[in-house]
Enzyme design. Sequence first.
Site, short mmCIF file in Angstrom:
data_model
loop_
_atom_site.label_atom_id
_atom_site.label_comp_id
_atom_site.label_asym_id
_atom_site.label_seq_id
_atom_site.Cartn_x
_atom_site.Cartn_y
_atom_site.Cartn_z
N ASN A 66 -11.92 -3.83 3.99
CA ASN A 66 -10.48 -4.02 4.21
C ASN A 66 -10.13 -5.47 4.55
O ASN A 66 -9.01 -5.91 4.29
CB ASN A 66 -9.99 -3.07 5.31
N VAL A 86 0.00 6.64 4.27
CA VAL A 86 0.80 6.04 5.36
C VAL A 86 2.02 5.31 4.77
O VAL A 86 3.14 5.48 5.25
CB VAL A 86 -0.04 5.07 6.22
N GLY A 129 0.87 -1.19 0.00
CA GLY A 129 0.00 0.00 0.00
C GLY A 129 0.90 1.22 0.00
O GLY A 129 1.63 1.47 0.96
N HIS A 131 -7.76 -0.15 19.32
CA HIS A 131 -7.53 1.12 18.63
C HIS A 131 -8.90 1.64 18.22
O HIS A 131 -9.40 1.36 17.13
CB HIS A 131 -6.64 0.89 17.40
P1 A3D Z 1 -4.51 5.62 1.30
O1 A3D Z 1 -3.73 6.86 1.17
O2 A3D Z 1 -5.85 5.53 0.64
O3 A3D Z 1 -3.60 4.40 0.81
C1 A3D Z 1 -4.04 3.08 0.76
C2 A3D Z 1 -3.35 2.41 -0.42
O4 A3D Z 1 -3.67 1.00 -0.39
C3 A3D Z 1 -3.79 2.95 -1.78
O5 A3D Z 1 -2.66 3.42 -2.50
C4 A3D Z 1 -4.43 1.75 -2.45
O6 A3D Z 1 -4.24 1.71 -3.85
C5 A3D Z 1 -3.71 0.61 -1.75
N1 A3D Z 1 -4.38 -0.70 -1.88
C6 A3D Z 1 -5.70 -0.96 -1.86
N2 A3D Z 1 -5.89 -2.30 -2.02
C7 A3D Z 1 -4.68 -2.86 -2.13
C8 A3D Z 1 -4.23 -4.18 -2.31
N3 A3D Z 1 -5.09 -5.21 -2.40
N4 A3D Z 1 -2.91 -4.40 -2.39
C9 A3D Z 1 -2.03 -3.39 -2.32
N5 A3D Z 1 -2.39 -2.11 -2.14
C10 A3D Z 1 -3.70 -1.85 -2.05
O7 A3D Z 1 -4.77 5.28 2.85
P2 A3D Z 1 -3.76 5.57 4.09
O8 A3D Z 1 -2.37 5.24 3.65
O9 A3D Z 1 -4.06 6.87 4.67
O10 A3D Z 1 -4.28 4.45 5.12
C11 A3D Z 1 -4.09 3.09 4.85
C12 A3D Z 1 -4.80 2.22 5.90
O11 A3D Z 1 -4.18 2.45 7.17
C13 A3D Z 1 -6.28 2.56 6.10
O12 A3D Z 1 -7.02 1.38 6.34
C14 A3D Z 1 -6.27 3.43 7.36
O13 A3D Z 1 -7.51 3.40 8.03
C15 A3D Z 1 -5.17 2.76 8.14
N6 A3D Z 1 -4.58 3.59 9.17
C16 A3D Z 1 -4.43 3.04 10.41
C17 A3D Z 1 -3.88 3.77 11.42
C18 A3D Z 1 -3.70 3.16 12.77
O14 A3D Z 1 -3.31 3.82 13.69
C19 A3D Z 1 -4.02 1.76 12.98
C20 A3D Z 1 -3.47 5.08 11.21
C21 A3D Z 1 -3.60 5.62 9.92
C22 A3D Z 1 -4.17 4.86 8.91
#
Ligand code: A3D
Length: 304
Positions: free
Chosen positions: A93, A11, A7, A173
Amino acid sequence: MKISIIGSGNVGATLAKRVAESELADCVLLDVVKGVPQGKALDLLHAAPSVGYQKKITGTNDYNDTKGSDIVVVTAGFPRQPGMSRGDLVKKNGSIIKAVIKNIKTTSPNAILIIITNPLDAMAYLAYKESGFDKSRVIGMAGTLDTTRFKYILASEFGVKYKDVETIVLGQHGPSMVPLLSHTRISGKPITEMAKKDKLEELKNKVRESGAKIVGLLGKGSAYYAPSAACFEMIKAIVANNDKILSVSCLAQGEYGISGVFTGLPVRLGRKGIKEIVKLNIEADELKALKESADSVKEMISTL
Ligand code: A3D
């Protein structure tokens, strides 16, 4: 050392920048979207001569490039949007985690998995089940983030430096997380001697609402600077193999009276993952809150 980040969104890419700048490891960024991980990796490489790092950074859509990773961080998945709870993401997810883990368990069977995708505790549990990895090698990143957020809140409230705040946040969380006041000291003094009950409740609620506050402010997506920093803190503890106690989501098997579920507990991390779950002496009301928090994860897991 090789770290793969699945991903390459907010993040994932921010974490890749932290890893690159630290020179701790070669880094692979993978995403389902074509071009994005390659573009972000190239951008990070263009920054290398200015910043001075030299490690390999690869952007890819092919799991073969992640082969033999020491650590795999999973950030793939949807972030929540304003008005959504983390739990609202469980189905969407969950299927992404299943697809990712299916690949990782064949390409990096000895890796330590760090899960970041929400709803965190449920997704870490799912990754554990789907991977078949030992429980010491499946770790959820959340308590480390909740703890750093609480440190910020307390340092601001009491006008001290971050290093003068000692605290830890356990549990799910989500809204039932448990900031441990019994293990919170401000410049060495127990917080319970420094503020009245109402104020303490207000401070605890502030950390519980921190993530939602950022989601509301951004209008689209969720936090990523602090989440990537907290994950990097865990990676540093793994590499350093030190005895630093961090709060992470892990499989409880009787610890704190909790069993069969992932929830935030204090652990020592090392080269093989979780070395041990640390038994802290906590107050009876905190133990009760911790068990209730774990029950809410169990409920969510039952919907998977
Ligand atoms: P975002 O910037 O949307 O990035 C997610 C990425 O995942 C995108 O580039 C998608 O293309 C990619 N993706 C989707 N499906 C797949 C797959 N099957 N294989 C590979 N890549 C894929 O989101 P983000 O980076 O802000 O957040 C990512 C996740 O982390 C989300 O579920 C958030 O809720 C979670 N998150 C958790 C915390 C915690 O503290 C636990 C904090 C921040 C974000």
